[in-house]
Every structure is written in C-alpha cells, then in structure tokens.
Design an enzyme around this catalytic site. Structure first.
Site, short mmCIF file in Angstrom:
data_model
loop_
_atom_site.label_atom_id
_atom_site.label_comp_id
_atom_site.label_asym_id
_atom_site.label_seq_id
_atom_site.Cartn_x
_atom_site.Cartn_y
_atom_site.Cartn_z
CG HIS A 73 59.38 18.98 19.04
ND1 HIS A 73 58.37 19.80 18.65
CD2 HIS A 73 59.57 18.12 18.01
CE1 HIS A 73 57.98 19.46 17.44
NE2 HIS A 73 58.69 18.45 17.03
CE1 TYR A 198 51.75 25.22 11.65
CE2 TYR A 198 52.50 24.62 13.85
CZ TYR A 198 52.13 24.25 12.56
OH TYR A 198 52.15 22.93 12.18
N PRO A 290 49.88 21.37 4.31
CG PRO A 290 51.91 22.23 3.57
CD PRO A 290 50.50 22.03 3.16
CE LYS A 294 47.24 16.02 12.42
NZ LYS A 294 47.91 15.47 13.60
CE1 TYR A 381 50.66 21.05 14.46
CE2 TYR A 381 52.17 19.61 15.62
CZ TYR A 381 51.93 20.54 14.64
OH TYR A 381 52.95 20.96 13.83
C1 LIG Z 1 56.61 19.92 -1.31
C2 LIG Z 1 55.93 19.07 -0.28
C3 LIG Z 1 56.06 19.39 1.09
C4 LIG Z 1 55.42 18.62 2.06
N1 LIG Z 1 55.56 18.95 3.37
C5 LIG Z 1 54.92 18.21 4.30
C6 LIG Z 1 55.03 18.51 5.68
O1 LIG Z 1 55.69 19.46 6.07
N2 LIG Z 1 54.37 17.72 6.58
C7 LIG Z 1 53.63 16.64 6.17
O2 LIG Z 1 53.10 15.91 7.00
N3 LIG Z 1 53.52 16.33 4.89
C8 LIG Z 1 54.14 17.09 3.95
N4 LIG Z 1 54.02 16.76 2.65
C9 LIG Z 1 53.21 15.60 2.33
C10 LIG Z 1 53.99 14.30 2.48
O3 LIG Z 1 55.27 14.45 1.95
C11 LIG Z 1 53.18 13.23 1.75
O4 LIG Z 1 51.93 13.15 2.39
C12 LIG Z 1 53.87 11.87 1.74
O5 LIG Z 1 54.98 11.89 0.87
C13 LIG Z 1 52.87 10.81 1.26
O6 LIG Z 1 53.55 9.62 1.01
P1 LIG Z 1 53.05 8.63 -0.15
O7 LIG Z 1 53.96 7.49 -0.13
O8 LIG Z 1 51.59 8.43 -0.01
O9 LIG Z 1 53.20 9.48 -1.51
P2 LIG Z 1 54.51 9.96 -2.25
O10 LIG Z 1 55.56 10.35 -1.27
O11 LIG Z 1 54.07 10.98 -3.23
O12 LIG Z 1 55.04 8.68 -3.01
C14 LIG Z 1 54.37 8.18 -4.15
C15 LIG Z 1 55.37 7.48 -5.03
O13 LIG Z 1 54.70 6.92 -6.16
C16 LIG Z 1 55.48 7.14 -7.31
N5 LIG Z 1 54.60 7.12 -8.48
C17 LIG Z 1 53.77 8.08 -8.92
N6 LIG Z 1 53.12 7.69 -10.02
C18 LIG Z 1 53.57 6.45 -10.29
C19 LIG Z 1 53.29 5.52 -11.32
N7 LIG Z 1 52.42 5.81 -12.31
N8 LIG Z 1 53.92 4.34 -11.33
C20 LIG Z 1 54.81 4.04 -10.33
N9 LIG Z 1 55.13 4.88 -9.34
C21 LIG Z 1 54.52 6.07 -9.32
C22 LIG Z 1 56.11 8.49 -7.06
O14 LIG Z 1 57.27 8.69 -7.85
C23 LIG Z 1 56.43 8.41 -5.59
O15 LIG Z 1 57.71 7.90 -5.34
C24 LIG Z 1 54.63 17.52 1.67
C25 LIG Z 1 54.49 17.20 0.32
C26 LIG Z 1 55.12 17.96 -0.65
C27 LIG Z 1 54.94 17.61 -2.11
#
Ligand SMILES: Cc1cc2nc3c(=O)[nH]c(=O)nc-3n(C[C@H](O)[C@H](O)[C@H](O)COP(=O)(O)OP(=O)(O)OC[C@H]3O[C@@H](n4cnc5c(N)ncnc54)[C@H](O)[C@@H]3O)c2cc1C
Length: 387
Positions: A73, A198, A290, A294, A381
């Site tokens: 989109h 939005y 959010p 990003k 964006y």
């Molecule tokens: C409720 C919610 C809604 C969101 N909505 C949006 C959105 O609409 N748009 C957007 O862009 N972003 C959104 N985000 C943000 C986006 O989901 C995150 O930025 C993204 O998941 C980042 O990925 P990551 O792999 O860095 O971290 P994570 O997805 O948090 O993954 C980290 C992993 O590390 C694991 N971990 C933690 N501690 C340990 C440890 N001590 N030992 C081993 N493993 C561990 C966790 O279990 C997890 O699986 C949202 C986040 C949340 C919480």
C-alpha cells in the site's frame, strides 16, 4: 562446552534474521532463546514494513510468502478535528511504497528457514550470562552449566534482555523518554480499512492498521493505569468511532476482538551499540513508540549492518565492524526522532491545553497545505536510505 563463531542471544526477528544471514555467509552461530518457540510465535506485534525491510527479506530468500500474502500500500491517512482527512501518498511523493505483513508471519518464515537449514536454535535457555566480552575469547553460559565459547556475542534479546546491561555503567549512555499514556490495541478478524488511518482528536489518538485482508489492528490512546478489563469490546469500538471522522468510520467493519493488550510508549537509545566483542541489535539497543511503525524495521536495519560487519571481519576487513555502532545509530536516531515527532503531533498529553491542541491542529493543517512538508513526512515514514 561447545565452540561457535557467533552466539546470538534472542530468537526474535533480529536474532533469527542475523542467524539466517550469518549462515548464508558460512559463519557458524548458535541462537539462545529464553522462551519456547510457541511463546515467541504467539506475540502479536508489528505489521508495517518499510520498503528497505521488504528488500532485505527478499534478498535473504525470505520474501516468497510475504510477496504472496502481504498487502502493498502507499497511502497513510491522517485525520484531525473529527472531520479533516489528509492522504499522504508515499509513492506519489517519494516513489516508495510499504508492505503490511505481520511480525508473527515474519517470525514463522524465519523459524521455517532455520528448520530447513538445520540451524542451531536452543529454546528455553535459562539464565543466559555473557562473560569476557572485552577479551578476544568471550563465552556464554546458560542452563545448568552449559557453556559456549565464541568470537562474538550478538545481543538481540530485546529491551528486557541481559546483553545491554552487560555493558558497564560509565561506558553505556542511555537516552530515554517515557510517555504518560499507553495504546490499547485489539486484533479483529474483519477486513481492515484500505489505508492506514492515524487520528488526532481531543479525546486522544487513534490508529486503524492492518495485518492481512481479514485481520485488522486498531488502537486507541488510553491511560497507562487502565487494564484490558476496563475495555470491553463495545467500549473500545465506541471510543474508536468517537475519535474518527464519519467519512472514515462508516467503512469500519466491527467484530469481536481476538486479542487485546495495553502497551506503554517509550523512546530509548543505548550508546554505543558495541562493546568489545558484544554487538547489540534491535530492541536490545533501542525502543521507539509504535506511532512511526519503526521498531521492527530498525531491528532489520541493525541486522543488515551487523551481518555485513561480521562477514567482512572474517574476510579480513574490520572497517564495517569498527563503524557498526555509529552507522546503526545514525539510522536509529533518524527513526527515534521521527517516532517522537509523530507521537507529539498526534497524542493528547495529560497537561495539554486548548492552546496546545490548536497548535497540533495547525501543524496538521500546514502538513495538508505543503507538499514539501508531506514529502519530508513520507520520506521518513517509508524509511531513510541505508549507508
Ligand atoms: C506490544 C508491542 C507492539 C508493537 N507494535 C509495533 C508496531 O506496530 N510497529 C513496529 O514497528 N514495532 C512494534 N513493536 C516493536 C517490535 O515488535 C520490536 O521492535 C521487534 O520485536 C524487535 O525485534 P527484536 O528481535 O529486537 O526484539 P524482540 O522481538 O523483543 O526479541 C527478543 C528475543 O529475546 C528473547 N530474550 C529476552 N531475554 C533473553 C535472555 N535473557 N536470554 C535469551 N533470550 C532472551 C526474548 O524472549 C525474545 O524472543 C511492538 C512491540 C510490542 C511489545
């Protein structure tokens, strides 16, 4: 005791994509995840992909299902005063589109690819601890005395992980802003609006987003002290409709929520993103509200830089490794600033006066009147370019 080149802590999108790219470059790695695979797959999170993220996933061979099931989109609608609606067409303004494809599906694709290549992903790894990160021989321990020696530790363990806090105080600088409200979100198995919407409204912010043609994501700004039990589906839909122009809400198909959650909003950056043999990526190093969509995109952006840095290190060139933190942080701060700007523009703050409300509405009216302002917004964006 086992040896590998890179221990990746965390099997979220950052950790699993990094493992995928390292394997593609022939670099041994082990992923340690605290939770079960089912738990990781059950998390409902992001869904709007920048085009740079789409291209990164395609180039990694992870794009087939995204291209088949994702929704391309190009328009973001912004509503204010309960009547005005501005359409920002990113393709017309800056030549780039976006993709709606849920984080849950990306995570499924990453796990399927890991299973196909026989990647070593250890779930339910308790008590992960990082050691000797400032030496040439770091190691990681977990469980009842398991130990992995490695060349690098990639801290991809999100905001509550162990990696970032392994960087000593004094070396680690933290920048943080906590917003005085949350987002109450629901998922509903109903067709979404055709474009993201939005809304700035005196009653508070609202967002209509999408995951797939029969899955909608809706949010309303809510006090962070509320709980999901305070929000029946009826109350949610009534409040959402009260914040939107009728010209938009009349197209919304309501239905029972299949998920409901209240998320806090925070901006946070940790600098540097590298200390010795520890390299941070994704939410382990930064959090954005959010509003600008990003978080997931930044995780992919970090990993893109990090995989290149590690691959070129093993080819005998440390240029990208030495510059990893500064290169990643440039994009991080671009997205952090944009997310902060959108959050300030669209939310109702607890101490907000009528003056502040009018100033927000005037900024939106200016955005509607200036193609230059629209272009600046569209460019950020859909995602700033990579170096
Ligand atoms: C409720 C919610 C809604 C969101 N909505 C949006 C959105 O609409 N748009 C957007 O862009 N972003 C959104 N985000 C943000 C986006 O989901 C995150 O930025 C993204 O998941 C980042 O990925 P990551 O792999 O860095 O971290 P994570 O997805 O948090 O993954 C980290 C992993 O590390 C694991 N971990 C933690 N501690 C340990 C440890 N001590 N030992 C081993 N493993 C561990 C966790 O279990 C997890 O699986 C949202 C986040 C949340 C919480």
């Amino acid at each position: 005791m086992t040896d590998t080149r890179v221990v990746v802590v965390g099997a979220g999108p950052a950790g699993m994509l990094l493992s995928h790219l390292l394997d593609a470059a022939g670099i041994d790695n082990v992923v340690l995840e605290r939770q079960s695979q089912a738990h990781v797959l059950g998390r409902i999170r992001a869904g709007v992909l920048e085009w740079g993220t789409v291209e990164t996933l395609r180039a990694a061979g992870l794009g087939d299902r995204m291209d088949a099931e994702g929704h391309v989109h190009d328009t973001i609608n912004i509503a204010w005063r309960g009547e005005e609606v501005l359409g920002i067409n990113t393709h017309d303004l800056v030549g780039t589109r976006m993709m709606a494809y849920g984080q849950t599906r990306i995570q499924e694709d990453l796990f399927a690819a890991a299973s196909d290549r026989g990647a070593e992903v250890i779930f339910e790894a308790d008590d992960v601890a990082l050691h000797d990160l400032d030496s040439d021989g770091p190691c990681v321990t977990y469980g009842g005395g398991e130990r992995i020696t490695c060349d690098f530790v990639a801290g991809c363990d999100g905001f509550h992980g162990v990696s970032r806090v392994s960087i000593p105080y004094g070396i680690r600088t933290e920048y943080e802003k906590v917003y005085p409200f949350g987002w109450l979100g629901i998922l509903s198995e109903t067709p979404p609006l055709s474009n993201l919407l939005y809304a700035n409204h005196e009653r508070g912010f609202a967002l209509c987003s999408m995951r797939n043609p029969m899955l909608s994501r809706y949010y309303v700004q809510a006090p962070i002290t509320d709980t999901v039990d305070d929000w029946s589906d009826d109350r949610f839909w009534t409040e959402l409709f009260a914040r939107l122009p009728v010209s938009q809400s009349e197209h919304i198909v309501t239905g029972p929520s299949i998920e409901k959650s209240l998320a806090p909003l925070r901006s946070y950056v940790c600098e540097p993103m590298r200390w010795g043999r520890l390299l941070l990526a994704g939410d382990a190093a930064h959090i954005v509200p959010p509003t600008g969509a990003k978080g997931l995109n930044l995780a992919v952006s970090d990993v893109r830089y990090l995989a290149r840095a590690i691959a070129t290190h093993y080819a005998g060139d440390d240029t990208y490794l030495d510059r990893y933190s500064s290169m990643a942080l440039r994009r991080v701060w671009g997205s952090v600033r944009f997310s902060w700007w959108m959050t300030n523009l669209l939310h109702r703050f607890p101490d907000q006066t009528e003056f502040d409300q009018r100033a927000q509405e005037q900024e939106l009216a200016y955005l509607a009147s200036s193609v230059h302002a629209q272009r600046a917004m569209a460019e950020q964006y859909v995602g700033l370019p990579y170096e």
